[in-house]
Design a protein around this motif. Structure first.
Motif, PDB file in Angstrom:
ATOM      1  N   GLN A   1      19.405  -7.050  68.389  1.00  0.00           N
ATOM      2  CA  GLN A   1      20.698  -7.612  68.002  1.00  0.00           C
ATOM      3  C   GLN A   1      20.541  -8.851  67.122  1.00  0.00           C
ATOM      4  O   GLN A   1      21.517  -9.313  66.535  1.00  0.00           O
ATOM      5  CB  GLN A   1      21.528  -7.926  69.243  1.00  0.00           C
ATOM      6  CG  GLN A   1      21.976  -6.661  69.973  1.00  0.00           C
ATOM      7  CD  GLN A   1      22.691  -6.963  71.275  1.00  0.00           C
ATOM      8  OE1 GLN A   1      22.112  -6.844  72.344  1.00  0.00           O
ATOM      9  NE2 GLN A   1      23.938  -7.375  71.174  1.00  0.00           N
ATOM     10  N   VAL A   2      19.304  -9.371  67.021  1.00  0.00           N
ATOM     11  CA  VAL A   2      19.064 -10.549  66.182  1.00  0.00           C
ATOM     12  C   VAL A   2      17.891 -10.344  65.216  1.00  0.00           C
ATOM     13  O   VAL A   2      17.493 -11.274  64.531  1.00  0.00           O
ATOM     14  CB  VAL A   2      18.847 -11.823  67.035  1.00  0.00           C
ATOM     15  CG1 VAL A   2      20.109 -12.195  67.783  1.00  0.00           C
ATOM     16  CG2 VAL A   2      17.670 -11.671  67.990  1.00  0.00           C
ATOM     17  N   ALA A   3      17.356  -9.141  65.166  1.00  0.00           N
ATOM     18  CA  ALA A   3      16.239  -8.842  64.264  1.00  0.00           C
ATOM     19  C   ALA A   3      16.274  -7.352  63.923  1.00  0.00           C
ATOM     20  O   ALA A   3      16.779  -6.546  64.701  1.00  0.00           O
ATOM     21  CB  ALA A   3      14.906  -9.194  64.924  1.00  0.00           C
ATOM     22  N   ALA A   4      15.720  -7.000  62.786  1.00  0.00           N
ATOM     23  CA  ALA A   4      15.690  -5.600  62.354  1.00  0.00           C
ATOM     24  C   ALA A   4      14.538  -4.887  63.065  1.00  0.00           C
ATOM     25  O   ALA A   4      13.494  -4.603  62.480  1.00  0.00           O
ATOM     26  CB  ALA A   4      15.531  -5.528  60.841  1.00  0.00           C
ATOM     27  N   LYS A   5      14.736  -4.636  64.355  1.00  0.00           N
ATOM     28  CA  LYS A   5      13.724  -3.992  65.189  1.00  0.00           C
ATOM     29  C   LYS A   5      14.407  -3.007  66.137  1.00  0.00           C
ATOM     30  O   LYS A   5      15.594  -3.133  66.397  1.00  0.00           O
ATOM     31  CB  LYS A   5      12.982  -5.038  66.027  1.00  0.00           C
ATOM     32  CG  LYS A   5      12.223  -6.060  65.209  1.00  0.00           C
ATOM     33  CD  LYS A   5      11.549  -7.069  66.110  1.00  0.00           C
ATOM     34  CE  LYS A   5      10.727  -8.035  65.319  1.00  0.00           C
ATOM     35  NZ  LYS A   5       9.391  -7.575  65.020  1.00  0.00           N
ATOM     36  N   ALA A   6      13.655  -2.089  66.691  1.00  0.00           N
ATOM     37  CA  ALA A   6      14.182  -1.183  67.711  1.00  0.00           C
ATOM     38  C   ALA A   6      14.161  -1.832  69.095  1.00  0.00           C
ATOM     39  O   ALA A   6      14.896  -1.449  69.991  1.00  0.00           O
ATOM     40  CB  ALA A   6      13.376   0.112  67.740  1.00  0.00           C
ATOM     41  N   CYS A   7      13.311  -2.818  69.262  1.00  0.00           N
ATOM     42  CA  CYS A   7      13.115  -3.522  70.538  1.00  0.00           C
ATOM     43  C   CYS A   7      14.450  -4.014  71.108  1.00  0.00           C
ATOM     44  O   CYS A   7      15.215  -4.639  70.379  1.00  0.00           O
ATOM     45  CB  CYS A   7      12.175  -4.698  70.269  1.00  0.00           C
ATOM     46  SG  CYS A   7      11.903  -5.798  71.658  1.00  0.00           S
ATOM     47  N   PRO A   8      14.755  -3.714  72.341  1.00  0.00           N
ATOM     48  CA  PRO A   8      13.930  -3.217  73.440  1.00  0.00           C
ATOM     49  C   PRO A   8      13.980  -1.698  73.656  1.00  0.00           C
ATOM     50  O   PRO A   8      13.652  -1.223  74.735  1.00  0.00           O
ATOM     51  CB  PRO A   8      14.514  -3.942  74.645  1.00  0.00           C
ATOM     52  CG  PRO A   8      15.979  -4.002  74.352  1.00  0.00           C
ATOM     53  CD  PRO A   8      16.052  -4.209  72.860  1.00  0.00           C
ATOM     54  N   SER A   9      14.420  -0.963  72.654  1.00  0.00           N
ATOM     55  CA  SER A   9      14.460   0.508  72.704  1.00  0.00           C
ATOM     56  C   SER A   9      15.517   1.058  73.653  1.00  0.00           C
ATOM     57  O   SER A   9      15.405   2.191  74.116  1.00  0.00           O
ATOM     58  CB  SER A   9      13.082   1.097  73.040  1.00  0.00           C
ATOM     59  OG  SER A   9      12.152   0.732  72.046  1.00  0.00           O
ATOM     60  N   PHE A  10      16.540   0.272  73.978  1.00  0.00           N
ATOM     61  CA  PHE A  10      17.722   0.771  74.677  1.00  0.00           C
ATOM     62  C   PHE A  10      18.895  -0.121  74.296  1.00  0.00           C
ATOM     63  O   PHE A  10      18.707  -1.227  73.791  1.00  0.00           O
ATOM     64  CB  PHE A  10      17.524   0.867  76.194  1.00  0.00           C
ATOM     65  CG  PHE A  10      17.396  -0.450  76.920  1.00  0.00           C
ATOM     66  CD1 PHE A  10      18.507  -1.052  77.513  1.00  0.00           C
ATOM     67  CD2 PHE A  10      16.166  -1.081  77.049  1.00  0.00           C
ATOM     68  CE1 PHE A  10      18.384  -2.262  78.194  1.00  0.00           C
ATOM     69  CE2 PHE A  10      16.037  -2.276  77.734  1.00  0.00           C
ATOM     70  CZ  PHE A  10      17.152  -2.874  78.306  1.00  0.00           C
ATOM     71  N   ASP A  11      20.097   0.390  74.508  1.00  0.00           N
ATOM     72  CA  ASP A  11      21.321  -0.327  74.153  1.00  0.00           C
ATOM     73  C   ASP A  11      21.655  -1.328  75.256  1.00  0.00           C
ATOM     74  O   ASP A  11      22.176  -0.948  76.307  1.00  0.00           O
ATOM     75  CB  ASP A  11      22.455   0.680  73.955  1.00  0.00           C
ATOM     76  CG  ASP A  11      23.757   0.055  73.503  1.00  0.00           C
ATOM     77  OD1 ASP A  11      24.004  -1.141  73.768  1.00  0.00           O
ATOM     78  OD2 ASP A  11      24.559   0.786  72.892  1.00  0.00           O
TER      79      ASP A  11
END
Length: 155
Positions: A133-143
């Protein structure tokens, strides 16, 4: 100078499903010199680590208050570190080591739910978010927003 705590950021280690991670390994990834394959940070990226078995390990001491003291700052999300605490679970990618996947074990889900609920009770004004939500990443891989609603936290 300490700053008011504004975020709890949830992370994954981006390691393959079923592979546990040690605190020493995370320290090596984050604090080893870049020339040695690390990131060269002064501090690890997370305050706490949730292992596959659901045990929670403290990586960086903190006094649990509503302020982030300089000695409590971790490097979990660029631009947010001085106002955030960070928790990470071991996993977050499929067995191929690349594809983002919610790999949390039942024990990790239970431990993370308890941790987040306890944190929210202690700090109800702090926004709980996923790293993505603050970086262009998949982390933490859940919503994280959907999961918070599932466990009864509305913010």
């Amino acid at each position: 100078m300490k700053q008011e705590l504004k975020y709890l950021v949830l992370h994954c280690t981006a390691t393959p499903e079923g592979r546990d991670v040690s605190a020493a390994e995370i320290r090596r990834w984050h604090t080893s010199p870049v020339s040695a394959g690390g990131r060269g940070w002064k501090q690890v990226g997370y305050t706490d680590l949730v292992h596959l078995n659901g045990s929670v390990e403290r990586l960086v001491a903190n006094n649990e208050d509503a302020w982030v003291d300089p000695w409590e700052i971790t490097n979990g999300a660029k631009g947010y570190n001085s106002i955030s605490r960070h928790i990470v679970y071991a996993g977050g990618v499929a067995a191929d080591g690349k594809t983002p996947k919610d790999t949390r074990t039942a024990a990790q889900k239970a431990a993370l739910e308890k941790y987040v609920k306890d944190f929210h009770t202690a700090h109800p004004k702090v926004k709980i978010i996923g790293h993505n939500q603050v970086a262009a990443k998949a982390c933490p891989s859940f919503d994280v927003s959907a999961w918070l609603r599932e466990i009864g936290i509305n913010q």
